[in-house]
Design an enzyme around this catalytic site. Structure first.
Site, PDB file in Angstrom:
ATOM      1  N   GLY A  31       0.806  -1.214   0.000  1.00  0.00           N
ATOM      2  CA  GLY A  31       0.000   0.000   0.000  1.00  0.00           C
ATOM      3  C   GLY A  31       0.840   1.265   0.000  1.00  0.00           C
ATOM      4  O   GLY A  31       2.039   1.236  -0.263  1.00  0.00           O
ATOM      5  N   HIS A  37       4.305   1.567  -8.111  1.00  0.00           N
ATOM      6  CA  HIS A  37       3.249   0.548  -8.058  1.00  0.00           C
ATOM      7  C   HIS A  37       2.338   0.645  -9.284  1.00  0.00           C
ATOM      8  O   HIS A  37       1.956  -0.361  -9.877  1.00  0.00           O
ATOM      9  CB  HIS A  37       2.374   0.753  -6.812  1.00  0.00           C
ATOM     10  CG  HIS A  37       3.093   0.630  -5.504  1.00  0.00           C
ATOM     11  ND1 HIS A  37       3.292   1.697  -4.664  1.00  0.00           N
ATOM     12  CD2 HIS A  37       3.649  -0.446  -4.890  1.00  0.00           C
ATOM     13  CE1 HIS A  37       3.930   1.294  -3.572  1.00  0.00           C
ATOM     14  NE2 HIS A  37       4.179   0.000  -3.692  1.00  0.00           N
ATOM     15  N   GLY A 147       8.696  -4.724  -8.654  1.00  0.00           N
ATOM     16  CA  GLY A 147       9.524  -3.603  -9.095  1.00  0.00           C
ATOM     17  C   GLY A 147      11.010  -3.919  -8.948  1.00  0.00           C
ATOM     18  O   GLY A 147      11.422  -4.570  -7.995  1.00  0.00           O
ATOM     19  N   GLN A 148      11.783  -3.437  -9.884  1.00  0.00           N
ATOM     20  CA  GLN A 148      13.241  -3.635  -9.864  1.00  0.00           C
ATOM     21  C   GLN A 148      13.892  -2.904  -8.692  1.00  0.00           C
ATOM     22  O   GLN A 148      15.007  -3.225  -8.304  1.00  0.00           O
ATOM     23  CB  GLN A 148      13.825  -3.175 -11.215  1.00  0.00           C
ATOM     24  CG  GLN A 148      15.337  -3.171 -11.317  1.00  0.00           C
ATOM     25  CD  GLN A 148      15.963  -4.558 -11.116  1.00  0.00           C
ATOM     26  OE1 GLN A 148      15.293  -5.575 -11.309  1.00  0.00           O
ATOM     27  NE2 GLN A 148      17.217  -4.594 -10.716  1.00  0.00           N
ATOM     28  N   ASP A 150      13.261  -3.165  -5.618  1.00  0.00           N
ATOM     29  CA  ASP A 150      13.552  -4.237  -4.666  1.00  0.00           C
ATOM     30  C   ASP A 150      14.162  -5.403  -5.437  1.00  0.00           C
ATOM     31  O   ASP A 150      13.526  -6.447  -5.611  1.00  0.00           O
ATOM     32  CB  ASP A 150      12.276  -4.634  -3.931  1.00  0.00           C
ATOM     33  CG  ASP A 150      11.684  -3.456  -3.171  1.00  0.00           C
ATOM     34  OD1 ASP A 150      12.296  -3.044  -2.180  1.00  0.00           O
ATOM     35  OD2 ASP A 150      10.651  -2.925  -3.608  1.00  0.00           O
ATOM     36  N   SER A 185       9.498   5.362  -3.444  1.00  0.00           N
ATOM     37  CA  SER A 185       9.363   4.413  -2.345  1.00  0.00           C
ATOM     38  C   SER A 185       8.354   4.966  -1.359  1.00  0.00           C
ATOM     39  O   SER A 185       8.324   6.181  -1.113  1.00  0.00           O
ATOM     40  CB  SER A 185      10.711   4.228  -1.643  1.00  0.00           C
ATOM     41  OG  SER A 185      10.514   3.616  -0.378  1.00  0.00           O
TER      42      SER A 185
END
Lengths: 281, 281
Positions: A31, A37, A147-148, A150, A185
């Site tokens: 979230g 996202h 996502g890249q 992470d 982030s």
């Protein structure tokens, strides 16, 4: 768009979709959505008939001294953003639903969890692998999107899906950045305005590394030293790691060749930020 | 009946069956079939459209000093028995197929794996949970069948399926015994004729325990003492454990009440045998 909180209801919905021959794209999140996202949602929308997003701040991936309690949450804003990006279902379970009394099963990707963030966050990737294994069984996706940013998480999930023969595709999408280059982030919300400026040292250090490699520097230690200097140029920063590793196995590499991942974790004040760049030589 | 050795082929077959609206019953085995296995097949046949049996001697559930190499194998005899009991597909992968180079993902059911056999076989139930999680993802069963003889294994698998939200039903079928009462096991093949007779002490001890409970004995220690005497009456025996525990959590119980499991593991010569009885007071 519908919000489902029950595991059983989510499973039944997913089974119905699958039986009708449609495909499910899945975007697992904690979230507090940002453009990173939403870029996953848009790709999921392009690839699949139905897009499911989960919003679940997963307690078992936080260490005892980490920010589980204060992790930012805003379901209302998230729902609005998810709906306008084309999410069909938000799966929004409670911690009790996901980890009932006597819960005791964990999934571990042993090797890939050891390095980078795994060094300072023991148990973190076990928590991630476990919740994602559960979510895959609940949502039954054809393709799942990560996502890249992470990078290690993506590597762990890919490996888990392969090792446990979970029949789905894992797609890893590029990092989305703020106009000034800071990787998006949810934790950026913790930064004060001066810290927000200091936080640019992460992407500056990565840019320097890419520059050096493009100028034919092959020595990983030299590059890391330059990166270290850039990060240390702001007093609010504290380096957790700066690593140059092979992108597949996340193991340290001395010489720059093949598929390389340059990754770093830095605290700016109390806020832990990560960033990385992939490069192929 | 068809034998499939490729994971991908098995997954595609299973997906086809599911799409056609048919159900899959699954009997995972390590082969060297006996009537215990076949009772699972017959139940699977009654409950489902298609019955898949896996035959795989799972290396990661054997300890370094255990009998992985000498575990009995006989695919030809197994195939004949499986076919005549109504198995539609035997899934028969190689170790390399199941655990390719760089394999590193493990599933652990922490609490239930600690007791009973878990004490002397560290890592055993992690190996079991991992291979069964993989097999469930490959075979996609609606119902999976396990034998009550491996009571702890059944408890571990049930818990794993529940915890990881694997949407299937786990059915545990009663122990099948030889005419003289010895619980059927592939490992019985290791016993010499005199050991085969000595092995009856396991079921004799269990019968004694049930008798005492029926006569209103409530003290678990007293019952275990009597069982111990019976097992020790043959010199070839070496007790690993004799336990009286609650059937759901496998924790020691002092007083006989509720759902009780009486379980023991005994070596007869070099052969490790287990047996148990469930009783409700």
């Amino acid at each position: 768009m519908k919000i489902i909180t029950s595991i059983k209801e989510m499973q039944q919905y997913a089974s119905r979709i699958k039986r009708s021959g449609k495909t499910i794209g899945f975007v697992p999140t904690m979230g507090y959505l940002h453009q990173g996202h939403l870029s996953l949602v848009r790709q999921a929308k392009r690839d699949n008939d139905i897009v499911v997003m989960s919003i679940f701040v997963n307690p078992i991936q936080f260490g005892p001294k980490e920010d589980f309690k204060k992790y930012p949450r805003d379901l209302k804003a998230d729902s609005a953003q998810a709906a306008s990006a084309g999410v069909d279902i938000i799966f929004y379970p409670s911690s009790k639903t996901m980890y009932p009394k006597d819960y005791q099963t964990y999934v571990e990707v042993v090797e890939l969890s050891k390095y980078l963030c795994g060094m300072s966050r023991p148990g973190h990737f076990k928590g991630v692998a476990t919740v994602v294994a559960k979510l895959f069984n609940i949502v039954k996706p054809d393709i799942a999107y990560f996502g890249q940013k992470d990078a290690q998480q993506a590597a762990v999930i890919k490996r888990m899906a392969m090792d446990l023969n979970i029949g789905l595709k894992v797609k890893v999408m590029p990092i989305v950045r703020e106009p000034d280059g800071l990787a998006m982030s949810s934790r950026n919300a913790y930064l004060s305005p001066p810290q927000r400026k200091d936080a640019l040292v992460l992407k500056n250090a990565l840019q320097k590394a890419v520059c050096m490699i493009r100028s034919d520097e092959k020595n990983a230690e030299k590059i890391k030293l330059c990166m270290r200097k850039i990060v240390n140029s702001v007093p609010s920063s504290k380096i957790e790691y700066i690593s140059i590793i092979d992108a597949a196995f996340l193991r340290d590499t001395k010489e720059i060749k093949g598929n390389i991942l340059i990754a770093l974790a830095v605290r700016i004040g109390n806020t832990r930020l990560i960033d990385n760049v992939k490069i192929r030589i």
